[in-house]
Scaffold this motif. Structure first.
Motif, PDB file in Angstrom:
ATOM      1  N   PRO A  10       0.737  -1.228  -0.138  1.00  0.00           N
ATOM      2  CA  PRO A  10      -0.058  -0.006   0.154  1.00  0.00           C
ATOM      3  C   PRO A  10       0.829   1.258   0.049  1.00  0.00           C
ATOM      4  N   ILE A  11       1.993   1.211   0.654  1.00  0.00           N
ATOM      5  CA  ILE A  11       2.843   2.493   0.556  1.00  0.00           C
ATOM      6  C   ILE A  11       3.381   2.534  -0.739  1.00  0.00           C
ATOM      7  N   LEU A  12       3.956   1.734  -1.266  1.00  0.00           N
ATOM      8  CA  LEU A  12       4.544   1.831  -2.727  1.00  0.00           C
ATOM      9  C   LEU A  12       3.262   2.241  -3.729  1.00  0.00           C
ATOM     10  N   LEU A  13       2.238   1.695  -3.665  1.00  0.00           N
ATOM     11  CA  LEU A  13       1.182   1.965  -4.502  1.00  0.00           C
ATOM     12  C   LEU A  13       0.559   3.670  -4.404  1.00  0.00           C
ATOM     13  N   ILE A  14       0.784   3.869  -3.293  1.00  0.00           N
ATOM     14  CA  ILE A  14       0.515   5.407  -3.150  1.00  0.00           C
ATOM     15  C   ILE A  14       1.631   6.269  -3.411  1.00  0.00           C
ATOM     16  N   ALA A  15       2.879   5.973  -3.020  1.00  0.00           N
ATOM     17  CA  ALA A  15       4.155   6.949  -3.040  1.00  0.00           C
ATOM     18  C   ALA A  15       5.134   6.451  -3.896  1.00  0.00           C
ATOM     19  N   PHE A  16       5.347   5.449  -4.530  1.00  0.00           N
ATOM     20  CA  PHE A  16       6.401   5.278  -5.369  1.00  0.00           C
ATOM     21  C   PHE A  16       6.596   5.779  -6.470  1.00  0.00           C
ATOM     22  N   ILE A  17       5.570   5.769  -7.164  1.00  0.00           N
ATOM     23  CA  ILE A  17       5.682   6.569  -8.742  1.00  0.00           C
ATOM     24  C   ILE A  17       5.766   7.955  -8.492  1.00  0.00           C
ATOM     25  N   PRO A  18       5.046   8.375  -7.700  1.00  0.00           N
ATOM     26  CA  PRO A  18       4.931  10.075  -7.187  1.00  0.00           C
ATOM     27  C   PRO A  18       6.131  10.279  -7.001  1.00  0.00           C
ATOM     28  N   LEU A  19       7.216   9.523  -6.154  1.00  0.00           N
ATOM     29  CA  LEU A  19       8.642   9.813  -5.721  1.00  0.00           C
ATOM     30  C   LEU A  19       9.472   9.687  -6.925  1.00  0.00           C
ATOM     31  N   ILE A  20       9.259   8.876  -7.681  1.00  0.00           N
ATOM     32  CA  ILE A  20      10.055   8.834  -8.974  1.00  0.00           C
ATOM     33  C   ILE A  20       9.841   9.950  -9.777  1.00  0.00           C
ATOM     34  N   GLY A  21       8.575  10.517  -9.884  1.00  0.00           N
ATOM     35  CA  GLY A  21       8.261  11.533 -10.594  1.00  0.00           C
ATOM     36  C   GLY A  21       8.881  12.928 -10.232  1.00  0.00           C
ATOM     37  N   ALA A  22       9.029  12.767  -8.873  1.00  0.00           N
ATOM     38  CA  ALA A  22       9.482  14.033  -8.063  1.00  0.00           C
ATOM     39  C   ALA A  22      11.000  13.956  -8.256  1.00  0.00           C
ATOM     40  N   LEU A  23      11.632  12.878  -8.221  1.00  0.00           N
ATOM     41  CA  LEU A  23      13.002  12.700  -8.311  1.00  0.00           C
ATOM     42  C   LEU A  23      13.440  13.126  -9.994  1.00  0.00           C
ATOM     43  N   SER A  24      12.610  12.813 -10.903  1.00  0.00           N
ATOM     44  CA  SER A  24      12.937  13.131 -12.325  1.00  0.00           C
ATOM     45  C   SER A  24      12.964  14.692 -12.842  1.00  0.00           C
ATOM     46  N   LYS A  25      12.236  15.392 -11.829  1.00  0.00           N
ATOM     47  CA  LYS A  25      12.523  16.625 -11.853  1.00  0.00           C
ATOM     48  C   LYS A  25      13.324  17.558 -11.167  1.00  0.00           C
ATOM     49  N   THR A  26      14.241  16.840 -10.411  1.00  0.00           N
ATOM     50  CA  THR A  26      15.483  17.461  -9.767  1.00  0.00           C
ATOM     51  C   THR A  26      16.558  17.546 -10.477  1.00  0.00           C
ATOM     52  N   LYS A  27      17.515  18.266 -10.022  1.00  0.00           N
ATOM     53  CA  LYS A  27      18.761  18.453 -11.043  1.00  0.00           C
ATOM     54  C   LYS A  27      19.580  17.446 -10.780  1.00  0.00           C
ATOM     55  N   PHE A  28      19.792  16.936  -9.603  1.00  0.00           N
ATOM     56  CA  PHE A  28      20.731  15.813  -9.346  1.00  0.00           C
ATOM     57  C   PHE A  28      20.240  14.467  -9.479  1.00  0.00           C
ATOM     58  N   PHE A  29      18.903  14.391  -9.518  1.00  0.00           N
ATOM     59  CA  PHE A  29      18.272  12.872  -9.444  1.00  0.00           C
ATOM     60  C   PHE A  29      17.373  12.717 -10.557  1.00  0.00           C
ATOM     61  N   SER A  30      17.522  13.567 -11.650  1.00  0.00           N
ATOM     62  CA  SER A  30      16.635  13.523 -12.667  1.00  0.00           C
ATOM     63  C   SER A  30      16.966  12.207 -13.646  1.00  0.00           C
ATOM     64  N   LYS A  31      18.052  11.837 -13.560  1.00  0.00           N
ATOM     65  CA  LYS A  31      18.591  10.652 -14.529  1.00  0.00           C
ATOM     66  C   LYS A  31      18.004   9.408 -14.009  1.00  0.00           C
ATOM     67  N   ILE A  32      18.193   9.058 -12.517  1.00  0.00           N
ATOM     68  CA  ILE A  32      17.882   8.048 -11.895  1.00  0.00           C
ATOM     69  C   ILE A  32      16.178   7.949 -11.846  1.00  0.00           C
ATOM     70  N   GLY A  33      15.514   9.129 -11.896  1.00  0.00           N
ATOM     71  CA  GLY A  33      14.114   9.194 -11.627  1.00  0.00           C
ATOM     72  C   GLY A  33      13.570   8.681 -13.216  1.00  0.00           C
ATOM     73  N   ARG A  34      14.186   9.131 -14.173  1.00  0.00           N
ATOM     74  CA  ARG A  34      13.758   8.873 -15.613  1.00  0.00           C
ATOM     75  C   ARG A  34      14.005   7.560 -15.913  1.00  0.00           C
ATOM     76  N   PHE A  35      15.253   6.814 -15.454  1.00  0.00           N
ATOM     77  CA  PHE A  35      15.489   5.508 -15.578  1.00  0.00           C
ATOM     78  C   PHE A  35      14.537   4.393 -15.180  1.00  0.00           C
ATOM     79  N   LEU A  36      14.410   4.837 -13.635  1.00  0.00           N
ATOM     80  CA  LEU A  36      13.451   3.993 -13.006  1.00  0.00           C
ATOM     81  C   LEU A  36      11.996   3.845 -13.763  1.00  0.00           C
ATOM     82  N   TYR A  37      11.641   4.948 -13.927  1.00  0.00           N
ATOM     83  CA  TYR A  37      10.227   5.262 -14.611  1.00  0.00           C
ATOM     84  C   TYR A  37      10.370   4.625 -15.819  1.00  0.00           C
ATOM     85  N   ASP A  38      11.036   4.642 -16.728  1.00  0.00           N
ATOM     86  CA  ASP A  38      11.331   4.094 -18.110  1.00  0.00           C
ATOM     87  C   ASP A  38      11.223   2.514 -17.993  1.00  0.00           C
ATOM     88  N   LYS A  39      11.932   1.905 -17.005  1.00  0.00           N
ATOM     89  CA  LYS A  39      11.976   0.530 -16.759  1.00  0.00           C
ATOM     90  C   LYS A  39      10.634   0.081 -16.275  1.00  0.00           C
TER      91      LYS A  39
END
Length: 227
Positions: A63-92
């Motif tokens: 339940p935690i992952l269903l609520i927060a995991f993808i939004p967290l990855i989306g937030a990482l994708s918009k940051t300067k330092f973690f955008s690559k890892i966020g996009r990498f995870l979402y694409d996978k």
């Protein structure tokens, strides 16, 4: 190597107790219940006990992952330092979700209302459960929850699919560990080696990964040079 695994198991058993150790291990991504169950049995837990604690720990994450995991990855994708890892995870995760996606339009009922669970949604729930049920790294609760979130079939339906799949996966691993109980330490070691290999492969893929935006920029630059 098996002596090392046994030594680690004894240390964790003395420090945390086998039930808590199994529960905590089952929460860790990639390892999850697939590693926690045989490891728990190598610490002296009965098969049903190892199953119960591992299933509980890994299911609590759903339940935690269903609520927060993808939004967290989306937030990482918009940051300067973690955008690559966020996009990498979402694409996978997005790539894995394609096999479960279904574009078939649902027929309407006579009164024009949409049924509580459509055939398409039922297929996605079953696909999610089947995906999580495969007892291999990157097909567990973490990935299954991310895939279910991308499919957008709703929290409750996604949770049902993930939990059912997790129960099946835990059951398969418990059965294998029980049938080959004399070799449970080697089974634990095998899952550990597989998990480490998967992590190494993911790191290599991440290093070589180019976000789509970067690929499009490079392609446009190449086109300009050709002109």
């Amino acid at each position: 190597m098996s002596e090392i695994v046994q030594g680690i198991a004894e240390t964790m058993n003395n420090a945390l107790g086998a039930p808590l150790a199994v529960l905590l291990l089952s929460i860790i991504p990639i390892a999850e219940a697939r590693f926690a169950i045989p490891f728990g049995m190598s610490m002296g837990l009965k098969p049903i006990e190892a199953f119960g604690w591992a299933f509980l720990g890994s299911s609590l994450m759903a339940p935690i992952l269903l609520i927060a995991f993808i939004p967290l990855i989306g937030a990482l994708s918009k940051t300067k330092f973690f955008s690559k890892i966020g996009r990498f995870l979402y694409d996978k995760f997005e790539k894995k979700s394609r096999s479960l996606a279904d574009t078939v339009k649902e027929p309407q009922t006579e009164d024009g209302k949409k049924p509580i669970v459509t055939k398409t949604e039922l297929k996605k729930i079953g696909g999610t459960a089947l995906f999580v049920a495969v007892p291999l790294p990157l097909t567990g609760v973490w990935t299954g929850s991310a895939v279910a979130s991308i499919l957008k079939i709703g929290f409750v339906k996604s949770l049902i699919g993930v939990i059912i799949g997790n129960a099946v996966a835990c059951g398969i691993i418990t059965l294998i560990s029980f049938l080959f109980q004399d070799y449970v330490t080697y089974i634990t070691l095998a899952f550990f080696i597989i998990a480490v290999t998967v992590v190494v492969v993911l790191i290599i893929k991440f290093i070589l990964y180019k976000p789509k935006a970067a690929e499009e920029t490079d392609s446009a630059a190449d086109d300009k040079r050709d002109i």
